[in-house]
Enzyme design. Structure first.
Site, PDB file in Angstrom:
ATOM      1  N   TYR A 152       1.312  -1.087   0.282  1.00 57.59           N
ATOM      2  CA  TYR A 152      -0.144   0.013  -0.039  1.00 57.59           C
ATOM      3  C   TYR A 152       1.215   1.232   0.064  1.00 57.59           C
ATOM      4  O   TYR A 152       0.616   2.261  -1.154  1.00 57.59           O
ATOM      5  CB  TYR A 152      -1.178  -0.056   1.509  1.00 57.59           C
ATOM      6  CG  TYR A 152      -1.996   0.936   1.459  1.00 57.59           C
ATOM      7  CD1 TYR A 152      -2.796   1.208   0.852  1.00 57.59           C
ATOM      8  CD2 TYR A 152      -2.054   2.019   2.163  1.00 57.59           C
ATOM      9  CE1 TYR A 152      -3.707   1.478   0.775  1.00 57.59           C
ATOM     10  CE2 TYR A 152      -3.028   2.873   2.833  1.00 57.59           C
ATOM     11  CZ  TYR A 152      -4.446   2.892   1.531  1.00 57.59           C
ATOM     12  OH  TYR A 152      -4.930   4.019   1.315  1.00 57.59           O
ATOM     13  N   LYS A 156       0.928   4.144  -3.349  1.00 58.40           N
ATOM     14  CA  LYS A 156       0.802   5.758  -2.432  1.00 58.40           C
ATOM     15  C   LYS A 156       1.724   6.361  -3.116  1.00 58.40           C
ATOM     16  O   LYS A 156       1.440   7.342  -3.565  1.00 58.40           O
ATOM     17  CB  LYS A 156      -0.240   5.924  -1.269  1.00 58.40           C
ATOM     18  CG  LYS A 156      -1.194   5.000  -1.214  1.00 58.40           C
ATOM     19  CD  LYS A 156      -2.070   5.337  -1.547  1.00 58.40           C
ATOM     20  CE  LYS A 156      -3.680   4.867  -1.800  1.00 58.40           C
ATOM     21  NZ  LYS A 156      -5.088   6.013  -2.580  1.00 58.40           N
TER      22      LYS A 156
END
Length: 251
Positions: A152, A156
């Site tokens: 993640y 991002k």
């Protein structure tokens, strides 16, 4: 806004996406509400319509080029050319690195990075033709690194580089691109994180709020408000930026 423009929000069936779709509807945009579950999208679109706006719910898997092209084409046909895009669709598959599977990695990269790429590629054709556009990508404070979120965090952080490149490439067409990086926001994702950490959500919220200078956690509407500014006409000289919306300073 002098004329009604069309916005697409992905991952808009709930949470930040739903709050953003409803906010943009109130601000005078026609809104394409995209997510995996078309019926859930239609619920959000219905709330936009009930408030006096125009909206359409469309079921789309953002990792599928064919579904993305078809979904964007449907929005264009029924609402008008989409010149505002909010790439909000996201998932988590949290685990420590030594436990993380290839499937965990690929799924997160697919939704966040490939999804944003496919959606932006499809919408930029309308933006460049209209010589006007706004792209907002949802990053996260986790882009700076977060235990148990190698996939993640990498996705991002990648969206921040993607955003800056879009700003460079599309600026001459009147298109801006920015990223919003939320801190702790009350959502299904943060509930899932609490479950992974085996703590109650209430305790997780209390502990997190104590670390935030403004003394509270964020709400989806806080993020929607920042997005609303970045997609406005008045934000035309803001491009290539990453705005952390986290209740305090982050580098």
């Amino acid at each position: 806004m002098t004329t009604e423009r069309v916005a697409i929000v992905t991952g808009a069936a709930r949470g930040i996406g739903a709050a953003t779709a409803e906010r943009l509807g109130r601000d005078g945009f026609a809104v394409g509400v995209l997510d995996l579950d078309e019926s859930a999208c239609e619920e959000v679109a219905g709330r936009v319509r009930d408030a006096g706006g125009r909206a359409l719910g469309v079921g789309v898997d953002v990792t599928s080029a064919a579904q993305v092209e078809a979904g964007v084409a449907r929005v264009a046909a029924e609402l008008g050319p989409p010149v505002v895009l909010v790439n909000n669709a996201g998932i988590i598959r949290d685990n420590l690195l030594f436990k993380m599977t290839e499937e965990d990695w690929d799924a997160v990269m697919g939704v966040h990075l490939k999804g944003a790429f496919l959606m932006t590629r499809a919408c930029q054709a309308f933006m460049t033709k209209e010589r006007y556009g706004r792209v907002v990508n949802l990053s996260s404070s986790s882009a700076q690194g977060n235990r148990g979120q190698a996939n993640y965090a990498a996705a991002k952080a990648g969206l921040q580089g993607f955003t800056k490149t879009l700003a460079i490439e599309l600026g001459k067409f009147g298109v801006t691109a920015n990223a919003v990086a939320p801190g702790f926001v009350q959502s299904d994702m943060t509930r899932a994180t609490a479950e992974r950490m085996k703590v109650s959500f209430e305790d997780f919220v209390a502990h997190s709020a104590a670390q935030i200078p403004v003394g509270r956690i964020g709400q989806p509407e806080d993020i929607a408000a920042t997005i609303a500014f970045l997609v406005s006409e008045e934000a035309g000289f803001v491009s290539g930026q990453v705005v952390y919306v986290a209740g305090g300073p982050l580098d």
